[in-house]
Write an enzyme that holds these catalytic residues in place. Sequence first.
Site, PDB file in Angstrom:
ATOM      1  N   GLU A  11     -15.168   7.078  10.992  1.00  0.00           N
ATOM      2  CA  GLU A  11     -13.813   6.311  10.848  1.00  0.00           C
ATOM      3  C   GLU A  11     -14.313   4.905  11.320  1.00  0.00           C
ATOM      4  OE1 GLU A  11     -11.054   6.881   9.279  1.00  0.00           O
ATOM      5  OE2 GLU A  11     -11.893   8.905   8.822  1.00  0.00           O
ATOM      6  N   SER A  56      20.853  -0.646 -14.963  1.00  0.00           N
ATOM      7  CA  SER A  56      21.973  -0.273 -15.557  1.00  0.00           C
ATOM      8  C   SER A  56      22.322   0.905 -14.797  1.00  0.00           C
ATOM      9  CB  SER A  56      21.680   0.070 -16.955  1.00  0.00           C
ATOM     10  OG  SER A  56      21.480  -1.236 -17.836  1.00  0.00           O
TER      11      SER A  56
END
Length: 729
Positions: free
Chosen positions: A138, A405
């Site tokens: 990492e 809508s």
Amino acid sequence: MASPLEPRKRRGPIAARLLAVDAWIDSSVYEFGFRARQFWEAATIFSRRFRVGGWRRGLIELLSEGFTLGAGGIVVLLALALPAFQITAGDWRTQGDFAVTFLDRYGNEIGQRGIIQRDSVPVDEMPDHVIKAVLATEDRRFFDHYGIDVLGLSRAIFENVRANSVVQGGSSITQQLAKNLFLTNERTFERKIKEAFLSLWLEANLSKKEILQLYLDRAYMGGGTFGIEAAADFYFGKSVKDLNLAEAAMLAGLFKAPTKYAPHINLPAARARANVVLSNLVDSGFMTEGQVLQARLHPAEIVDRGEQKSPDYYLDWAFDEVKKIAAKGGPHSLVAHTTFDANIQKAAEESMEFHLRQFGKEYNVTEGAIVVIETNGAVRAIVGGRDYGASQFNRATKALRQTGSSFKPYVYATAMEHGFTPDSVVSGGPISWGSWSPHNYNGGSAGKVTLITAMAKSINTVPVRLAKDYLGIKPIKAMAEAMGVESPLESHKTMVLGTSGMTVMDQATGYSVFAQNGFAGTRHGISQLFNRTGEVVYDFAKDAPPPHRVLSEQALKYMNTMLAAVPVIGTARRAALPNIVVAGKTGTTQSYRDAWFVGFTGNYTAAVWLGNDDFTATNKMTGGTLPAMVWQRLMLYAHQNIDLKPIPGIDHPFVDAEIAAKAEEAEKKNAEQAAADAAAERPPVLSSRTTRTLKELTRLFQAAPVLNAPAAPETLSALWRPIPRGRLP
């Protein structure tokens, strides 16, 4: 008159003082100007020593401009980062003192939350090979940089360019921790800026050991586990302190993609990833090839947990609900009996993933969210995204997206409470509200239409006219909030067409009122809370506020009649279920960024949203296409082998041919009326004289003989002889 030869009178003491002050002011101003000119001349002479020319002057100019632009850039970056810094003002270290075990509706354990702090193992007590495996994969330079690894980022960019794909990540452990603690996984420039500044803030306020400890305790590790200690127990049945090198490599490989490499889901992929971690240990110089050889030859074995996926998005939401309802001074180690239904959850996930894989590229859509609520208010399923391992951001409960809508039912519900009916006729023609002139989806004018047709056809100008001329904005907003919408709604006229952001949970909650006979306040995910001794500390049936009516019976009947027409003659035909009455509404936002279908039957309400995290436009995807298809596939499964209930206001749950015929008849009638209105409004194009001439020509053509005889030329010449001006032959 005094003679000029006479001596002047002596001035008084006051006049003398004023003259002295005036002289002092004049001399002071002169002295100041003189000194300023001297200083400027000296400064000019001094600065000439530093004047350069040629290439040196170009370099100085370049550095000067760079400094100016850099200063401006820092101001902009600080302005972007300031909102993120506000999060750090709170108690960000704690995730809450609660430790909760969750059960589904049938009593099966489905996961845990909040136990990381209790089970955290200090970094100093972890084996050396565990820390090295994490750092090698990492962030190899974790102890050498100050939050942002410029060298590591450059290396990652170079490798990605060379491979023509993303093969390495450039984020440091500190950056990943900043994202996990404060931010989301959205891929935007603004988020990266905030992440960088927060990384520097973490480095300034925490030691390297504290940052690494938080990272190992807070990271999601797959299988519903957070933190390396919980992951070690889940996958290997042991503490992180007892892991060997092969097991440590497998866990270190989970940080990149915990869902993809989770060993209980895909053991071969997890072992292949662990082998990459072992290679990283050698490449980084942390270990030799001989030290990792044994781990390569004997990969890790895991505890058999089955392939049951953890409903992590649901658990995150349920954990927040527990913290809201649990007593602050009561026990914090709890067991929560939820309303979760694993079968419906699986069906929802499968339906969304199926359609995104089939049509995602075609419509340019990558993400979605679903919430399913039973008619008793129980939340049965939550899909907050496609991959919890890739992004823990819950799009179903936290993402505010424009509804388009699909917001219109709140407008029509307000209208029904104000005396309108489905048969009320309102003009669907062009309308302007101040500087705002909304248009219908197809760009045309609808003429006068009934409200049921306006709802089914999703005509935009009708709800705008209702709000402008009859209702106002405040009653519509109050109606939506009364129906359970918790997202902040803008009190702006454009709100009636769904420009305010709402969550999928809000939409499912609001529409569930239509399915629950007009009552609100029934939505819940926690049915009971127990302490560890089995004592009930919360019971929804007894402790929750009673539901309250927000829609009258008449208004509810009108609304459900209108919403049931949408899948029959309207925009949601793809959501129709065979032989089961369905009601709902589609929604599509500007530039096709969001697409919705929210619908219900007598048994379930479900809200479906599809779009992209970065708000990029889809390829003209509307709510009546993919969202309606996702909803239909999900509901087909959910309605198997259950007793069907009718939608309130509709007599039975089965499709009635008479109702469908009435809907089609109403549609036909409206089309005829629209045509008549259009014809009445059509302006004349031809004059009456021209019209008579054309009619006479038509008659002559019809009376002309067939051209198959020798006399045809004479007939033609007679037919085409000039017509005298002013009269017909």
